[in-house]
Motif scaffolding. Structure first.
Motif, PDB file in Angstrom:
ATOM      1  N   GLU A   1       3.514  -4.215  -1.972  1.00 27.62           N
ATOM      2  CA  GLU A   1       3.347  -4.526  -3.395  1.00 27.62           C
ATOM      3  C   GLU A   1       3.906  -5.905  -3.712  1.00 27.62           C
ATOM      4  O   GLU A   1       3.296  -6.671  -4.463  1.00 27.62           O
ATOM      5  CB  GLU A   1       4.036  -3.478  -4.264  1.00 27.62           C
ATOM      6  CG  GLU A   1       3.334  -2.151  -4.314  1.00 27.62           C
ATOM      7  CD  GLU A   1       4.108  -1.111  -5.120  1.00 27.62           C
ATOM      8  OE1 GLU A   1       5.032  -1.500  -5.872  1.00 27.62           O
ATOM      9  OE2 GLU A   1       3.794   0.070  -4.991  1.00 27.62           O
TER      10      GLU A   1
ATOM     11  N   GLU B   1       1.609  -8.704  -2.713  1.00 23.03           N
ATOM     12  CA  GLU B   1       0.475  -8.863  -3.637  1.00 23.03           C
ATOM     13  C   GLU B   1       0.869  -9.683  -4.846  1.00 23.03           C
ATOM     14  O   GLU B   1       0.040 -10.348  -5.451  1.00 23.03           O
ATOM     15  CB  GLU B   1      -0.038  -7.483  -4.074  1.00 23.03           C
ATOM     16  CG  GLU B   1      -0.715  -6.708  -2.965  1.00 23.03           C
ATOM     17  CD  GLU B   1      -1.063  -5.287  -3.376  1.00 23.03           C
ATOM     18  OE1 GLU B   1      -0.858  -4.918  -4.551  1.00 23.03           O
ATOM     19  OE2 GLU B   1      -1.523  -4.538  -2.503  1.00 23.03           O
ATOM     20  N   TRP B   2       2.140  -9.648  -5.226  1.00 24.85           N
ATOM     21  CA  TRP B   2       2.601 -10.392  -6.399  1.00 24.85           C
ATOM     22  C   TRP B   2       2.627 -11.887  -6.123  1.00 24.85           C
ATOM     23  O   TRP B   2       2.557 -12.703  -7.026  1.00 24.85           O
ATOM     24  CB  TRP B   2       3.984  -9.958  -6.835  1.00 24.85           C
ATOM     25  CG  TRP B   2       4.051  -8.544  -7.351  1.00 24.85           C
ATOM     26  CD1 TRP B   2       3.010  -7.764  -7.740  1.00 24.85           C
ATOM     27  CD2 TRP B   2       5.220  -7.769  -7.514  1.00 24.85           C
ATOM     28  NE1 TRP B   2       3.457  -6.526  -8.135  1.00 24.85           N
ATOM     29  CE2 TRP B   2       4.834  -6.498  -8.003  1.00 24.85           C
ATOM     30  CE3 TRP B   2       6.572  -7.990  -7.268  1.00 24.85           C
ATOM     31  CZ2 TRP B   2       5.724  -5.492  -8.279  1.00 24.85           C
ATOM     32  CZ3 TRP B   2       7.461  -6.992  -7.550  1.00 24.85           C
ATOM     33  CH2 TRP B   2       7.043  -5.740  -8.060  1.00 24.85           C
TER      34      TRP B   2
ATOM     35  N   ASP C   1       5.697   0.370   1.499  1.00 28.72           N
ATOM     36  CA  ASP C   1       4.838   0.268   0.322  1.00 28.72           C
ATOM     37  C   ASP C   1       5.378  -0.762  -0.662  1.00 28.72           C
ATOM     38  O   ASP C   1       4.620  -1.546  -1.247  1.00 28.72           O
ATOM     39  CB  ASP C   1       4.680   1.624  -0.370  1.00 28.72           C
ATOM     40  CG  ASP C   1       3.876   2.625   0.447  1.00 28.72           C
ATOM     41  OD1 ASP C   1       3.192   2.196   1.400  1.00 28.72           O
ATOM     42  OD2 ASP C   1       3.960   3.826   0.136  1.00 28.72           O
TER      43      ASP C   1
END
Length: 113
Positions: free
Chosen positions: A108, A111-112, A104
């Protein structure tokens, strides 16, 4: 003359519990000493509290003999049986949660960027 220190009582408690556990298993002192790769005299000194139980011997008790270390260290008055299959399953579940957590985190981070 032997100098007394605070660990003497703890060494005696742990040593006595090692002896009780060995007797519960029906092992002779020589047999357990052989697993520890020490002489039976050295094990006698551990059981009498004259020598402390080192980490490697605790590891052998816990892993090779499925010993309840809470009993050895005086937390339980009677050794509990250890269900190794349940412990293995708990370990697998914990590892799966850890891996899921890191997966996870990686998602994340993607996505940054």
């Amino acid at each position: 003359m032997k100098v007394k220190h605070r660990g003497d009582n703890i060494d005696a408690l742990i040593g006595g519990n090692v002896k009780k556990f060995r007797e519960i298993l029906g092992m002779e002192r020589k047999e357990l000493a052989s697993l520890f790769h020490i002489t039976d005299d050295a094990l006698y000194r551990i059981e009498k509290g004259q020598t402390g139980l080192s980490g490697i011997y605790g590891y052998i008790l816990a892993n090779r003999l499925n010993c309840d270390m809470n009993f050895i260290f005086g937390k339980n008055s009677v050794p509990q049986t250890i269900d190794t299959e349940a412990a293995d399953e708990d370990h697998r579940k914990t590892m799966a949660r850890v891996l899921r957590y890191f997966a996870d985190l990686l998602e994340e981070q993607e996505e940054w960027f």
